[in-house]
Design a protein around this motif. Sequence first.
Motif, PDB file in Angstrom:
ATOM      1  N   ILE A  68       0.845  -1.207   0.000  1.00  0.00           N
ATOM      2  CA  ILE A  68       0.000   0.000   0.000  1.00  0.00           C
ATOM      3  C   ILE A  68       0.877   1.253   0.000  1.00  0.00           C
ATOM      4  N   VAL A  69       1.917   1.238   0.867  1.00  0.00           N
ATOM      5  CA  VAL A  69       2.829   2.396   0.932  1.00  0.00           C
ATOM      6  C   VAL A  69       3.484   2.624  -0.431  1.00  0.00           C
ATOM      7  N   ALA A  70       3.964   1.516  -1.033  1.00  0.00           N
ATOM      8  CA  ALA A  70       4.635   1.635  -2.339  1.00  0.00           C
ATOM      9  C   ALA A  70       3.670   2.183  -3.383  1.00  0.00           C
ATOM     10  N   ARG A  71       2.431   1.699  -3.328  1.00  0.00           N
ATOM     11  CA  ARG A  71       1.439   2.156  -4.298  1.00  0.00           C
ATOM     12  C   ARG A  71       1.141   3.651  -4.114  1.00  0.00           C
ATOM     13  N   GLN A  72       1.077   4.064  -2.835  1.00  0.00           N
ATOM     14  CA  GLN A  72       0.819   5.490  -2.563  1.00  0.00           C
ATOM     15  C   GLN A  72       1.965   6.362  -3.094  1.00  0.00           C
ATOM     16  N   ALA A  73       3.213   5.848  -2.879  1.00  0.00           N
ATOM     17  CA  ALA A  73       4.382   6.612  -3.364  1.00  0.00           C
ATOM     18  C   ALA A  73       4.320   6.750  -4.882  1.00  0.00           C
ATOM     19  N   ILE A  74       3.961   5.625  -5.529  1.00  0.00           N
ATOM     20  CA  ILE A  74       3.880   5.660  -7.003  1.00  0.00           C
ATOM     21  C   ILE A  74       2.798   6.651  -7.433  1.00  0.00           C
ATOM     22  N   GLU A  75       1.675   6.610  -6.716  1.00  0.00           N
ATOM     23  CA  GLU A  75       0.549   7.496  -7.053  1.00  0.00           C
ATOM     24  C   GLU A  75       0.960   8.965  -6.885  1.00  0.00           C
ATOM     25  N   ALA A  76       1.682   9.262  -5.764  1.00  0.00           N
ATOM     26  CA  ALA A  76       2.129  10.644  -5.504  1.00  0.00           C
ATOM     27  C   ALA A  76       3.082  11.090  -6.609  1.00  0.00           C
ATOM     28  N   GLU A  77       3.961  10.163  -6.994  1.00  0.00           N
ATOM     29  CA  GLU A  77       4.946  10.461  -8.042  1.00  0.00           C
ATOM     30  C   GLU A  77       4.230  10.763  -9.360  1.00  0.00           C
ATOM     31  N   ARG A  78       3.217   9.915  -9.639  1.00  0.00           N
ATOM     32  CA  ARG A  78       2.463  10.087 -10.888  1.00  0.00           C
ATOM     33  C   ARG A  78       1.731  11.439 -10.885  1.00  0.00           C
ATOM     34  N   GLN A  79       1.187  11.776  -9.699  1.00  0.00           N
ATOM     35  CA  GLN A  79       0.457  13.038  -9.563  1.00  0.00           C
ATOM     36  C   GLN A  79       1.411  14.226  -9.783  1.00  0.00           C
ATOM     37  N   ARG A  80       2.624  14.089  -9.206  1.00  0.00           N
ATOM     38  CA  ARG A  80       3.635  15.147  -9.345  1.00  0.00           C
ATOM     39  C   ARG A  80       3.989  15.326 -10.833  1.00  0.00           C
ATOM     40  N   TYR A  81       4.193  14.209 -11.478  1.00  0.00           N
ATOM     41  CA  TYR A  81       4.525  14.258 -12.908  1.00  0.00           C
ATOM     42  C   TYR A  81       3.395  14.923 -13.687  1.00  0.00           C
ATOM     43  N   ARG A  82       2.137  14.533 -13.347  1.00  0.00           N
ATOM     44  CA  ARG A  82       0.975  15.096 -14.052  1.00  0.00           C
ATOM     45  C   ARG A  82       0.918  16.615 -13.881  1.00  0.00           C
TER      46      ARG A  82
END
Length: 445
Positions: A68-82
């Motif tokens: 879950i933590v890893a998925r959240q980090a990926i999601e935050a990263e994706r959001q930052r990129y967006r």
Amino acid sequence: MKATDNDDILIEHIKAVHQWTEKLYQNTTEVRTLEPQLVLQCLEELSTALEELYIAEEEVRLQNEELIVARQAIEAERQRYRELFEFAPDGYLVTDIYGLIQEANRVASQLLNIEQRFLIGKPLINAVPEEHRRAFRAMLIQLHTVNRVEEWEISLSRRRVGLFDAALTVETVRDVNKQAIALRWMLRDITSRKQAEAQLRQVQLENLQLIEADRLKSQFMATVSHELRTPMNAILGFSELLLRGFQRERNAQQINMIERILNNGKQLLMMIEEILDFSKLKANRLELRLDAFDLAELATTTTEELRSLAEQKAIDLQVHLAKSNIPVVNDRMRLRQVLVNLISNAIKFTETGSVTLEIWELPEGRLAIIVSDTGIGIDLADQSRIFQEFWQVDQTSTRKNNGTGLGLAIANALVQLMHGTISVESQLEAGSTFRVELPRRILPH
Ligand code: ADP
């Protein structure tokens, strides 16, 4: 610990639990034949199996949390990129390798004036005007082999507005096998840069034209005034001869007419000389002919030559010299020209009162030549402009005093050649004072 290691351990644990349960099942089916000792052993095995299961479950829970933590980090990263992509100051697009738009940020949509959602799925070539499409297709093909095209300048169409100048930077995205799978585009509107460049080119061109026009004007003035001087000298020479003849005959009317011709002719010649001098000065072709002479003597003779002008207007012309002998090294004729200009202007622009020439010695081998009058004066706003060529305070065609408006410009340029300065102090209706400061001896170059 890596995820795969975790997975292996978990599988081992579950296998072990499975085996224990199998064993337990077999044992309990045979429970009637079992001895109490065996039942006890079975129960112990069951307890161990349950413990293993508990551990396995705990590990699964932990792994889930990590996931879950890893998925959240990926999601935050994706959001930052967006966000970076979306709010970038330049236009960004992602297309497939054929140029079909897959993503477009806000600026890209603004630049093309098409809503983001309507851009998706459309070929980027739609925004390229007909005449550039071949080149655009060639670039798309090139991008299969080349990784990046930098700052490609092209016109793009802004829907319903028209074309604008754009700079495109394109980068190829490749998969692990180095196959091109997408293209990343950066779009910049360079209209204002292009306009500034065009303006700069225009200004440079105009500048060159001005320089050329100025050169032609100086050349023209030099030629014309030179050509005019020769016939003028002839007119003046013959008028003088005629005048002498009439003077012998004492024919008053003829004398008067010829004198007028002579005076106007002299005036005209003076103006021609001024124009000639000025064009030489502008072309840097005027050189001083240095000589040692007595400035006191030059000042006295020059004033005497101009005295009749002052007397005609009943103006008192005075000379004050620091000494009766002021040795200088300068160009006698050119210094005389400066004196004549300042004194004749002073007489010209004075109706009553006096005109005074003063010469003072200054420290450090310099001297001051001061010409003051009690004439009409010069407005403060005009004081800096009178040294410019052709500038006359009274520019009306009906003005009383004639002249080319070149006298002070020439005097100023000559004084500068002499390493000196010229300045004016004046008050309207009260008079003017022109002050020239010069080195006493000018050294040859
Ligand atoms: P010009 O005398 O041929 O007009 P100058 O360059 O000698 O040209 O002088 C420029 C202008 O400066 C004159 O037209 C006049 O308006 C002003 N000026 C020069 N000297 C004086 C002076 N002593 N008093 C008042 N105005 C002056």
